[in-house]
Design a protein around this motif. Structure first.
Motif, short mmCIF file in Angstrom:
data_model
loop_
_atom_site.label_atom_id
_atom_site.label_comp_id
_atom_site.label_asym_id
_atom_site.label_seq_id
_atom_site.Cartn_x
_atom_site.Cartn_y
_atom_site.Cartn_z
N UNK A 21 0.85 -1.19 0.00
CA UNK A 21 0.00 0.00 0.00
C UNK A 21 0.88 1.24 0.00
N UNK A 22 0.45 2.25 -0.75
CA UNK A 22 1.13 3.53 -0.80
C UNK A 22 0.10 4.61 -1.04
N UNK A 23 0.07 5.61 -0.18
CA UNK A 23 -0.95 6.67 -0.26
C UNK A 23 -0.91 7.38 -1.60
N UNK A 24 0.26 7.76 -2.06
CA UNK A 24 0.36 8.50 -3.33
C UNK A 24 -0.12 7.66 -4.50
N UNK A 25 0.26 6.39 -4.54
CA UNK A 25 -0.20 5.52 -5.62
C UNK A 25 -1.72 5.38 -5.60
N UNK A 26 -2.28 5.26 -4.41
CA UNK A 26 -3.74 5.13 -4.28
C UNK A 26 -4.44 6.38 -4.83
N UNK A 27 -3.90 7.55 -4.51
CA UNK A 27 -4.50 8.81 -4.97
C UNK A 27 -4.47 8.92 -6.50
N UNK A 28 -3.42 8.42 -7.14
CA UNK A 28 -3.23 8.64 -8.57
C UNK A 28 -3.66 7.46 -9.43
N UNK A 29 -4.10 6.38 -8.82
CA UNK A 29 -4.40 5.17 -9.58
C UNK A 29 -5.55 5.37 -10.56
N UNK A 30 -6.63 6.01 -10.15
CA UNK A 30 -7.76 6.21 -11.06
C UNK A 30 -7.35 7.07 -12.25
N UNK A 31 -6.53 8.09 -12.02
CA UNK A 31 -6.09 8.96 -13.10
C UNK A 31 -5.20 8.27 -14.11
N UNK A 32 -4.49 7.21 -13.67
CA UNK A 32 -3.63 6.47 -14.60
C UNK A 32 -4.42 5.83 -15.72
N UNK A 33 -5.70 5.57 -15.47
CA UNK A 33 -6.55 4.96 -16.51
C UNK A 33 -7.01 5.99 -17.55
N UNK A 34 -6.86 7.29 -17.25
CA UNK A 34 -7.23 8.36 -18.20
C UNK A 34 -6.06 9.34 -18.29
N UNK A 35 -4.93 8.91 -18.85
CA UNK A 35 -3.70 9.71 -18.79
C UNK A 35 -3.80 11.07 -19.46
N UNK B 37 -6.50 13.03 -19.56
CA UNK B 37 -7.48 13.90 -18.91
C UNK B 37 -6.76 14.96 -18.07
N UNK B 38 -7.38 16.16 -17.96
CA UNK B 38 -6.80 17.22 -17.13
C UNK B 38 -6.97 16.85 -15.66
N UNK B 39 -5.86 16.72 -14.97
CA UNK B 39 -5.89 16.43 -13.54
C UNK B 39 -5.90 17.71 -12.72
N UNK B 40 -5.15 18.72 -13.18
CA UNK B 40 -5.00 19.98 -12.44
C UNK B 40 -4.97 21.13 -13.42
N UNK C 195 -1.98 17.20 -17.27
CA UNK C 195 -2.70 15.95 -17.50
C UNK C 195 -2.36 14.96 -16.39
N UNK C 196 -3.15 13.90 -16.29
CA UNK C 196 -2.82 12.86 -15.32
C UNK C 196 -1.47 12.22 -15.64
#
Length: 527
Positions: A27-41, A43-46, A58-59
């Motif tokens: 488990x890793x907090x940062x990976x958990x936060x960014x995992x959903x965005x990895x499926x839509x690389x 897409x605008x993340x910020x 982008x993600x």
């Protein structure tokens, strides 16, 4: 560029609860936060917004930057478990370094860039960081190794995610105790799981949302609600550029199609002072950091056709009580326990109180969002962690905030909630904002124990007779203010507030003392 296939599969939402998705070895907090965005690389993340345009990430770029920073920090000689002090301004460097450190297994220590050299030196001594990553012109502790974030972290070789037990230390934030001394709060990687109940139980957050937060990057409210929560569900986070004035936020909301707006009461108040454009894409707003006055929520509803959903929380737990689009809070309340939370209202002996009675707000110690401990102290023990807040529940199960235990007033031996008095007085004609606190009256011997409730207000001058009649029609006699003090008489134009927007009652009391009033002696709220 990160590949979604390189990330472990995300469990189906229906198969995961906030209590059980804590793989002790991976488990890793940062990976958990960014995992959903990895499926839509793509897409605008910020998007960092100005009146003339936006800077977009982008993600794919976000994830590459976080992993690149993780690799850079490790190349600098830092090792898993090392603490890294963050001294960064209101720029994207802050969240990137925050997540990059955790991606590498380091422990970022979040601090305000406004702290002076002596202040940050004292705070850093509590947590013994191995290095500091700092922006130009920001005070840092003497003798600590200083790093400067690289300008294009997305081009750096990416580090692998550092996996480990979800209960290991992930990050540290500071909060002030009742004495005003900053306390270091240690959180685990599992804390991100403690945010899952907020997505439906407060934010109403969806993958297609565009959430605009009015705060700075380096504020914990912005980091959690404004960035990590949208990224966890694969939504888009919008942040106003530093040159955007609060009064211009409504125009930014409209131009950039924000669907959710997160802020504090002071910002909502400033927006409502001027004309608001139509906001056809806005679904609702979120409020935290300070109690939301019912009149302010009502004015927002009338002018925008949307609701404000308030959340109550603290640095040790984040938010856990809230209204939501699915279950709006009844007027005057702060809402309901978020789904999955176990909340109690306890008396001084730690026993549950009856509905309608005021007691100490507590949250179960097995909540994954609860801190590991204060630095140098033992972990919370027993069944309940008391928050220091006083609340009461109504027949519908909604919680009504009564204030901090250490701010309770004592009128004739009876405890009185400042929040209750302020809500009752909110409609006083001509007054734009007010707060109440306990003071010693003029002429009283300092320390004599004689205390009265005073109301500090901004707006038009009001006669004591008008104010007293208004209060008497709405409050029991012992709850009514005995002094009405315009802020202008203290040299103020508005209520003094801290960085999170909370009213600084002690500052009001101190100003009274300086101008001829006396502050009450120190005491425990339970006396």
């Amino acid at each position: 560029m990160p590949d979604a296939a390189a990330l472990p599969p995300h469990p189906a939402p229906e198969a995961v609860s906030m209590m059980d998705y804590t793989d002790p070895s991976r488990f890793n907090l940062a990976e958990h936060v960014l995992r959903a965005g990895a499926a839509t690389p793509d897409k605008v993340a910020l998007a960092v917004l100005s009146l003339t345009g936006a800077t977009r990430w982008s993600y794919a770029r976000l994830i590459a930057s976080v992993r690149g920073l993780a690799g850079w920090l490790l190349d600098e000689g830092l090792q898993s478990g090392d603490r890294l002090l963050l001294r960064l301004g209101n720029t994207p460097d802050y969240p990137l370094c925050y997540l990059g450190a955790m991606a590498a297994g380091l422990v970022p220590v979040a601090t305000s860039p406004l702290l002076t050299g002596p202040e940050i030196t004292r705070m850093a001594a509590q947590v013994s960081p191995q290095a500091v990553i700092a922006g130009e012109g920001i005070a840092c502790p003497d003798g600590l190794r200083r790093l400067t974030p690289p300008p294009t972290p997305e081009t750096l070789p990416p580090a692998d995610w550092h996996y480990g037990p979800a209960g290991r230390e992930a990050y540290i934030v500071f909060t002030s105790g009742t004495s005003g001394t900053p306390l270091a709060v240690r959180h685990a990687h599992r804390a991100i799981l403690g945010r899952q109940p907020m997505h439906d139980g407060w934010e109403g957050l969806r993958q297609e949302d565009r959430l605009l937060h009015s705060g700075a990057f380096n504020w914990t409210y912005t980091m959690g609600t404004g960035l990590m929560d949208p990224w966890t569900v694969g939504a888009t986070a919008l942040i106003a550029a530093p040159d955007i004035a609060p009064e211009q936020l409504a125009l930014v909301l409209r131009r950039h199609d924000a669907t959710i707006f997160a802020s504090v009461p002071a910002i909502f108040r400033r927006l409502l002072r001027g004309p608001l454009p139509a906001l056809p894409r806005l679904r609702h707003a979120l409020c935290a950091g300070e109690a939301l006055p019912p009149a302010l929520r009502s004015d927002w509803q009338v002018k925008t056709g949307t609701d404000i959903h308030e959340a109550l929380g603290m640095s040790e737990v984040s938010t856990f009580l809230s209204g939501s689009p699915a279950r709006p809070a009844p007027t005057g309340s702060c809402g309901f326990p978020q789904p999955g939370r176990r909340i109690a209202v306890l008396d001084d002996a730690g026993q549950p109180v009856a509905p309608g009675e005021t007691g100490h707000l507590a949250i179960a110690t097995d909540d994954p969002g609860l801190m590991l401990s204060y630095e140098g102290s033992a972990a919370p023990s027993g069944a309940w962690f008391t928050t220091g807040d006083l609340v009461a529940t109504d027949a519908a199960g909604a919680f009504h905030y009564q204030g901090r235990a250490d701010e309770m007033m004592n009128a004739g031996g009876i405890r009185v909630s400042p929040r209750e008095v302020e809500i009752a007085l909110a409609g006083l004609p001509g007054i734009t904002e007010l707060a109440v606190a306990e003071i010693e009256p003029p002429g009283a011997t300092p320390g004599s124990g004689t205390r009265i409730i005073a109301c500090f207000y901004a707006g038009e001058a009001v006669s004591d007779r008008t104010a007293n009649d208004f209060a008497a029609a709405r409050l029991a006699r012992y709850k009514c203010p005995r002094a009405w003090i315009p802020l202008s008489s203290l040299g103020l134009t508005e209520l003094p507030r801290g960085p999170t927007g909370k009213v600084l009652r002690r500052r009001l009391v101190a100003l009274c003392m300086e101008t001829g009033f006396h502050s009450p002696p120190s005491r425990k709220a339970s006396t």
